[in-house]
Design an enzyme around this catalytic site. Structure first.
Site, PDB file in Angstrom:
ATOM      1  N   GLU A 217     -27.815 -54.277   2.431  1.00 50.18           N
ATOM      2  CA  GLU A 217     -28.736 -54.544   3.541  1.00 50.18           C
ATOM      3  C   GLU A 217     -29.864 -53.511   3.486  1.00 50.18           C
ATOM      4  O   GLU A 217     -29.630 -52.319   3.639  1.00 50.18           O
ATOM      5  CB  GLU A 217     -27.962 -54.461   4.870  1.00 50.18           C
ATOM      6  CG  GLU A 217     -28.815 -54.408   6.099  1.00 50.18           C
ATOM      7  CD  GLU A 217     -29.886 -55.483   6.149  1.00 50.18           C
ATOM      8  OE1 GLU A 217     -29.531 -56.672   6.149  1.00 50.18           O
ATOM      9  OE2 GLU A 217     -31.091 -55.125   6.178  1.00 50.18           O
ATOM     10  N   LYS A 218     -31.084 -53.993   3.301  1.00 49.23           N
ATOM     11  CA  LYS A 218     -32.215 -53.102   3.051  1.00 49.23           C
ATOM     12  C   LYS A 218     -32.637 -52.267   4.256  1.00 49.23           C
ATOM     13  O   LYS A 218     -33.413 -51.329   4.103  1.00 49.23           O
ATOM     14  CB  LYS A 218     -33.408 -53.896   2.531  1.00 49.23           C
ATOM     15  CG  LYS A 218     -33.952 -54.943   3.497  1.00 49.23           C
ATOM     16  CD  LYS A 218     -35.130 -55.678   2.867  1.00 49.23           C
ATOM     17  CE  LYS A 218     -35.678 -56.767   3.742  1.00 49.23           C
ATOM     18  NZ  LYS A 218     -34.841 -57.986   3.698  1.00 49.23           N
ATOM     19  N   HIS A 219     -32.153 -52.577   5.451  1.00 46.86           N
ATOM     20  CA  HIS A 219     -32.561 -51.814   6.631  1.00 46.86           C
ATOM     21  C   HIS A 219     -31.675 -50.611   6.945  1.00 46.86           C
ATOM     22  O   HIS A 219     -32.080 -49.738   7.710  1.00 46.86           O
ATOM     23  CB  HIS A 219     -32.567 -52.719   7.870  1.00 46.86           C
ATOM     24  CG  HIS A 219     -33.671 -53.720   7.872  1.00 46.86           C
ATOM     25  ND1 HIS A 219     -33.505 -54.977   7.370  1.00 46.86           N
ATOM     26  CD2 HIS A 219     -34.945 -53.625   8.281  1.00 46.86           C
ATOM     27  CE1 HIS A 219     -34.657 -55.639   7.493  1.00 46.86           C
ATOM     28  NE2 HIS A 219     -35.546 -54.837   8.037  1.00 46.86           N
TER      29      HIS A 219
ATOM     30  N   HIS B 147     -37.218 -52.043   1.093  1.00 46.66           N
ATOM     31  CA  HIS B 147     -37.709 -52.732   2.285  1.00 46.66           C
ATOM     32  C   HIS B 147     -39.216 -52.950   2.119  1.00 46.66           C
ATOM     33  O   HIS B 147     -39.897 -52.098   1.549  1.00 46.66           O
ATOM     34  CB  HIS B 147     -37.424 -51.878   3.525  1.00 46.66           C
ATOM     35  CG  HIS B 147     -37.808 -52.551   4.793  1.00 46.66           C
ATOM     36  ND1 HIS B 147     -39.099 -52.507   5.284  1.00 46.66           N
ATOM     37  CD2 HIS B 147     -37.096 -53.312   5.656  1.00 46.66           C
ATOM     38  CE1 HIS B 147     -39.144 -53.209   6.402  1.00 46.66           C
ATOM     39  NE2 HIS B 147     -37.945 -53.713   6.647  1.00 46.66           N
TER      40      HIS B 147
ATOM     41  N   HIS C 210     -45.106 -55.579   8.217  1.00 46.69           N
ATOM     42  CA  HIS C 210     -43.653 -55.400   8.164  1.00 46.69           C
ATOM     43  C   HIS C 210     -43.331 -54.063   7.498  1.00 46.69           C
ATOM     44  O   HIS C 210     -43.586 -53.894   6.304  1.00 46.69           O
ATOM     45  CB  HIS C 210     -43.050 -56.572   7.368  1.00 46.69           C
ATOM     46  CG  HIS C 210     -41.557 -56.571   7.332  1.00 46.69           C
ATOM     47  ND1 HIS C 210     -40.844 -57.390   6.482  1.00 46.69           N
ATOM     48  CD2 HIS C 210     -40.640 -55.863   8.042  1.00 46.69           C
ATOM     49  CE1 HIS C 210     -39.550 -57.181   6.663  1.00 46.69           C
ATOM     50  NE2 HIS C 210     -39.394 -56.254   7.598  1.00 46.69           N
TER      51      HIS C 210
ATOM     52  N   CYS D   2     -37.282 -50.899  12.212  1.00 44.66           N
ATOM     53  CA  CYS D   2     -38.205 -51.803  11.513  1.00 44.66           C
ATOM     54  C   CYS D   2     -39.006 -52.544  12.572  1.00 44.66           C
ATOM     55  O   CYS D   2     -38.428 -53.030  13.553  1.00 44.66           O
ATOM     56  CB  CYS D   2     -37.410 -52.802  10.660  1.00 44.66           C
ATOM     57  SG  CYS D   2     -38.421 -54.176  10.052  1.00 44.66           S
TER      58      CYS D   2
ATOM     59  N   HIS E  61     -37.476 -56.142  12.431  1.00 47.03           N
ATOM     60  CA  HIS E  61     -36.028 -56.375  12.472  1.00 47.03           C
ATOM     61  C   HIS E  61     -35.242 -55.367  13.290  1.00 47.03           C
ATOM     62  O   HIS E  61     -34.009 -55.330  13.220  1.00 47.03           O
ATOM     63  CB  HIS E  61     -35.479 -56.449  11.043  1.00 47.03           C
ATOM     64  CG  HIS E  61     -36.101 -57.544  10.240  1.00 47.03           C
ATOM     65  ND1 HIS E  61     -36.992 -57.319   9.216  1.00 47.03           N
ATOM     66  CD2 HIS E  61     -36.000 -58.893  10.374  1.00 47.03           C
ATOM     67  CE1 HIS E  61     -37.398 -58.476   8.726  1.00 47.03           C
ATOM     68  NE2 HIS E  61     -36.826 -59.452   9.403  1.00 47.03           N
TER      69      HIS E  61
END
Ligand code: FE
Length: 128
Positions: free
Chosen positions: A13-15, A43, A49, A113, A116
């Site tokens: 999960e990139k976050h 990310h 973004h 983010c 997100h």
């Protein structure tokens, strides 16, 4: 608010903020902790973004409340007077914090983010 914090394996999960403690952390030595977002899966970093900030907390063993070790803001995401994604300046969402402690405990990172939301990551701090 705790329900708003998302958590997942940072390798998938990139976050999820990644916490890395430099080797040799000890009671009599400066502790170096790097926190980043997007270590395994980058990310996006665009005007629309991007990661806005990272905070690092330390909860020493036996304590009820954490200490906030520090906060890093990432403020350049390509915007300029010419419009979005025109400046070529993009702050990388990575920070290194230094601190001392004589107690082991738990490191906790929070990141945000703009699209997100809130994410958290954890790591143990052992001392030699
Ligand atoms: Fe995102």
């Amino acid at each position: 608010m705790k329900e708003l914090f998302q958590n997942a394996d940072w390798k998938k999960e990139k976050h999820t903020p990644v916490i890395e403690v430099a080797a040799g952390a000890g009671k009599k030595r400066l502790i170096e902790v790097a926190v980043s977002v997007g270590k395994e899966i980058p990310h996006p970093n665009t005007t629309a973004h991007h990661i806005c900030w990272i905070e690092l907390y330390f909860l020493a063993e036996g304590e009820k409340n954490p200490c906030q070790v520090g906060r890093a803001e990432f403020n350049a995401h390509g915007a300029s007077v010419q419009g979005p994604d025109t400046s070529t300046v993009y702050t990388k969402p990575e920070a290194v914090f230094y601190f001392n402690t004589e107690k082991p405990g738990k490191l906790m990172a929070a990141s945000f983010c703009n699209i997100h939301g809130l994410w958290e990551g954890e790591a143990d701090l052992g001392l030699v």
